[in-house]
Enzyme design. Structure first.
Site, PDB file in Angstrom:
ATOM      1  N   ARG A   2       0.831  -1.202   0.000  1.00 34.57           N
ATOM      2  CA  ARG A   2       0.000   0.000   0.000  1.00 34.57           C
ATOM      3  C   ARG A   2       0.870   1.258   0.000  1.00 34.57           C
ATOM      4  O   ARG A   2       1.939   1.296   0.629  1.00 34.57           O
ATOM      5  CB  ARG A   2      -0.862  -0.017   1.257  1.00 34.57           C
ATOM      6  CG  ARG A   2      -1.853   1.140   1.406  1.00 34.57           C
ATOM      7  CD  ARG A   2      -2.954   1.070   0.407  1.00 34.57           C
ATOM      8  NE  ARG A   2      -4.142   1.798   0.860  1.00 34.57           N
ATOM      9  CZ  ARG A   2      -5.092   2.209   0.037  1.00 34.57           C
ATOM     10  NH1 ARG A   2      -4.977   1.984  -1.258  1.00 34.57           N
ATOM     11  NH2 ARG A   2      -6.173   2.838   0.483  1.00 34.57           N
ATOM     12  N   THR A  21      -9.599   0.322  -9.791  1.00 35.19           N
ATOM     13  CA  THR A  21      -8.580  -0.606  -9.328  1.00 35.19           C
ATOM     14  C   THR A  21      -8.618  -1.776 -10.290  1.00 35.19           C
ATOM     15  O   THR A  21      -9.489  -1.850 -11.140  1.00 35.19           O
ATOM     16  CB  THR A  21      -8.914  -1.036  -7.879  1.00 35.19           C
ATOM     17  OG1 THR A  21      -8.917   0.120  -7.055  1.00 35.19           O
ATOM     18  CG2 THR A  21      -7.958  -2.041  -7.303  1.00 35.19           C
ATOM     19  N   GLU A  57      -3.960   8.033  -3.922  1.00 34.72           N
ATOM     20  CA  GLU A  57      -4.366   7.075  -2.895  1.00 34.72           C
ATOM     21  C   GLU A  57      -4.605   7.706  -1.530  1.00 34.72           C
ATOM     22  O   GLU A  57      -5.385   7.190  -0.717  1.00 34.72           O
ATOM     23  CB  GLU A  57      -3.295   5.992  -2.770  1.00 34.72           C
ATOM     24  CG  GLU A  57      -3.836   4.653  -2.349  1.00 34.72           C
ATOM     25  CD  GLU A  57      -4.727   4.055  -3.414  1.00 34.72           C
ATOM     26  OE1 GLU A  57      -5.910   3.805  -3.107  1.00 34.72           O
ATOM     27  OE2 GLU A  57      -4.260   3.846  -4.543  1.00 34.72           O
ATOM     28  N   ASP A  99      -7.944   8.192   0.264  1.00 34.30           N
ATOM     29  CA  ASP A  99      -8.635   7.136   1.004  1.00 34.30           C
ATOM     30  C   ASP A  99      -8.617   7.389   2.503  1.00 34.30           C
ATOM     31  O   ASP A  99      -9.332   6.727   3.253  1.00 34.30           O
ATOM     32  CB  ASP A  99      -7.998   5.770   0.712  1.00 34.30           C
ATOM     33  CG  ASP A  99      -8.622   5.085  -0.493  1.00 34.30           C
ATOM     34  OD1 ASP A  99      -9.573   5.633  -1.061  1.00 34.30           O
ATOM     35  OD2 ASP A  99      -8.149   3.994  -0.862  1.00 34.30           O
ATOM     36  N   GLY A 138     -13.364   0.017  -5.204  1.00 31.78           N
ATOM     37  CA  GLY A 138     -13.420   0.796  -3.976  1.00 31.78           C
ATOM     38  C   GLY A 138     -14.020  -0.009  -2.845  1.00 31.78           C
ATOM     39  O   GLY A 138     -13.734  -1.199  -2.681  1.00 31.78           O
TER      40      GLY A 138
END
Length: 664
Positions: free
Chosen positions: A174, A474, A513, A516, A562
């Protein structure tokens, strides 16, 4: 020593693992792929999904409306209109490789959203690569053909089953916030920045983790070098791929912001125009970037000139002259890239109907949420229920799991995350009693306490919080090899087109990112574990999942979408394991997604169903959405063969391939 396949593609040694699949129902027989028929067979779901939308949607990637012939061809391993075993490199063809949503055979399997990417993975498997090698090759090719969803400017989660040890391992790749970030990253004057402005900015860009994930996966589980597995993708970037309707639509959706960044416009608006369907789009800059990584390793992305180019793009966004867009710079520094490391950790695990379901632990909420919902549902005989009864239980279990993830899941390196409690049957039982077959829970549902479960835990109403938004662009790929290794890999750059900012001369987009994170607490005064912090990973919903029986693989799957990723994986698992659908039909079935919200998102085929009207009488409220997710999966059949399955229509249909196709 690596065994070689016999002429039919079956490994000589060890023997292909066998499994018996889930218990057969007294109400029906076993399907050809090890599922169990319980009254919701393939034909009924094919009819439902055929009604899901106009033919134009099914044709977005050029496959048209799926026909019975295509399904039959896919079940036997051959793509429609081809002889099985077409060359994975695509040599001698014009346009992209053939595409089929299902394939069966020996030697390993690859399933992704894109035909060129699946072909890249098959090419690596054919030359003796492991599932890890093929997963990296497929991911790199997706960086070429799906650049708005994935690439080396992003990150993801890699879940891997090692056939030798019979253990599941994970890699957390990540993206991370800059070391200078704090909880005020997305606020100005005490108020959150408008989301659209945060997306297209340097503030949204996290330190990329994809390249480091590739290196870690190959070092731990691969048999080939990075240089070798990058060859198919490098060739694809250099020679180009065929633009389809989906790619053009996604470019058109981003056209205005792409034009505001000269480097991005040069890449994706050739000659200043939208790419035409059927044209060839080349990315020589990305080919050179892959060549650099092949020569110097992924260290080249985290140190040296490429790292400095990434940092400059974030800190000094190059906006086109005359553009009126305000693009805030970020604070990413070369030390952030130099300090980046993936995180290896234990997967989540829960037992479900005699199977072991493994997923991704936090920083993703996918593994904990899927596990909790399955544990809630295990006390129900989902296979014996009507469609309305099943959907009600599934939606309510999802609602509860999302309530709990919002309170407890964040980056475990900076938050105290009770992963074991969230995945325990005891906690699920304390929450399952909230489900009433005659009425609907009111959202937002309050979270329970997995640290100290108590009977029928309704939580503290003051702690209830809505689910925050996550970008849906994604991609997921699933791979197996001839030795029985399996990879489930979900990777992303977040929103379609990421931050909109391409690194000049490098051929890839940077992620957005960090959006998020919760910009401010989801509910004022209630603790939020997903606020930004220095070097912190934002919470994700990515849910790469591997299911074992007696230590051997049964299936693996995942999806983009998502926060809907969690519900897509959950619904697909229960469709297959409980409702008896063949995997390709479990993937294709109409979807609904409840994420602790007042309304449940549902696809057109479900909105038009009797079940929806019955559910509304219970109190469910629905809003229509065109598509939810785009799953891929692989499955080990009792015969020892592999079956790859992908979408039949969503995102224009996916690409399932096997090394040595078989019939029947």
């Amino acid at each position: 020593m690596t065994p070689s396949p016999d002429p039919a593609g079956r490994p000589n040694a060890p023997s292909p693992p066998r499994h018996q699949g889930p218990p057969a129902s007294r109400r029906g027989g076993r399907t050809s792929d090890g599922g169990v028929l319980r009254g919701f067979g393939a034909l009924r779901w094919r009819r439902a999904r055929t009604a899901a939308g106009p033919q134009a949607k099914a044709a977005r990637r050029g496959i048209g409306v799926l026909t019975v012939a295509a399904v039959v061809a896919g079940l036997t391993g051959a793509a429609p209109g081809t002889a099985g075993g077409a060359d994975a490199t695509g040599e001698g063809r014009s346009g992209p490789p053939p595409k089929s949503p299902v394939a069966t055979g020996y030697g390993g399997a690859v399933s992704s959203v894109d035909a060129d990417a699946s072909a890249a993975g098959i090419e690596v498997l054919k030359r003796g690569g492991t599932a890890a090698d093929a997963a990296v090759a497929t991911a790199a090719a997706l960086g070429v053909t799906e650049p708005y969803s994935a690439g080396v400017g992003g990150g993801g989660y890699f879940v891997y089953y090692d056939a030798h040890s019979r253990k599941v391992h994970t890699i957390d790749g990540r993206e991370k916030a800059p070391l200078s970030a704090d909880e005020k990253l997305f606020t100005e004057d005490g108020k959150p920045i408008p989301f659209d402005e945060a997306v297209t900015s340097g503030l949204s860009v996290g330190t990329p983790g994809t390249a480091a994930t590739w290196e870690k996966a190959l070092d731990a589980y691969g048999s080939q070098s990075l240089a070798k597995v990058l060859q198919p993708a490098t060739r694809l970037a250099r020679e180009g791929f065929t633009v389809d309707e989906t790619f053009r639509e996604q470019t058109a959706d981003n056209e205005n912001r792409f034009r505001d960044f000269p480097a991005t416009a040069d890449l994706f608006l050739p000659g200043g125009e939208l790419p035409k369907v059927g044209s060839t789009l080349r990315n020589p800059d990305l080919a050179r970037t892959y060549d650099l990584l092949a020569r110097k390793g992924t260290r080249a992305l985290y140190h040296g000139k490429l790292a400095r180019d990434i940092v400059r793009t974030v800190r000094e966004p190059a906006v086109a002259e005359g553009a009126d867009r305000e693009v805030r710079p970020g604070d990413l520094r070369t030390k952030d890239l130099a300090a980046y490391e993936t995180r290896s950790q234990k997967p989540t695990r829960t037992a479900y109907r005699g199977l072991d379901v493994y997923g991704m632990a936090p920083s993703s909420s996918g593994g904990t949420s899927v596990a909790e919902a399955l544990n809630i549902l295990e006390r129900s005989d989902l296979g014996a229920m009507s469609e309305k009864e099943y959907l009600h239980r599934y939606l309510e279990a999802s609602r509860i799991a999302f309530a709990d993830r919002g309170r407890w899941v964040g980056d475990p390196t900076q938050e105290s995350v009770p992963t074991r409690g969230l995945t325990s049957q005891r906690f699920a039982d304390s929450r399952a009693c909230l489900i009433d077959d005659d009425e609907v829970l009111n959202s937002p549902v309050a979270p329970g306490d997995p640290r100290h479960p108590r009977a029928c835990d309704r939580g503290d109403a003051d702690q209830a919080a809505p689910t925050t938004y996550e970008g849906e662009s994604t991609t997921h790929l699933t791979v197996s090899d001839k030795w029985g290794n399996v990879a489930a890999y979900t990777l992303t750059i977040e929103q379609t087109g990421g931050s909109g900012m391409a690194v000049p001369g490098r051929g890839f987009l940077l992620n957005n990112e960090l959006t998020d994170f919760s910009f401010t607490p989801a509910t004022p005064g209630v603790y939020d574990p997903n606020l930004p912090g220095p070097g912190k990973r934002p919470r994700s919903s990515m849910s790469p999942t591997i299911v074992l029986k007696h230590g051997k693989p049964v299936l693996a799957l995942g999806s983009p979408g998502g926060a809907t990723i969690i519900t897509t994986v959950l619904q697909t698992l229960t469709n297959h394991l409980d409702r008896g659908m063949p995997l390709v039909d479990a993937i294709a079935a109409p979807r609904a997604s409840q994420r602790n919200a007042e309304q449940t998102e549902a696809e057109p085929a479900l909105m038009d169903s009797t079940a929806r009207r019955q559910l509304e009488k219970l109190g469910h409220s629905f809003k229509e959405t065109a598509e939810i997710g785009a799953a891929t999966g692989v499955q080990r059949l009792p015969s020892g063969r592999w079956r790859a399955a992908a979408e039949t229509e969503r995102r224009g249909g996916g690409s399932a391939r096997v090394v040595h196709p078989t019939h029947g």
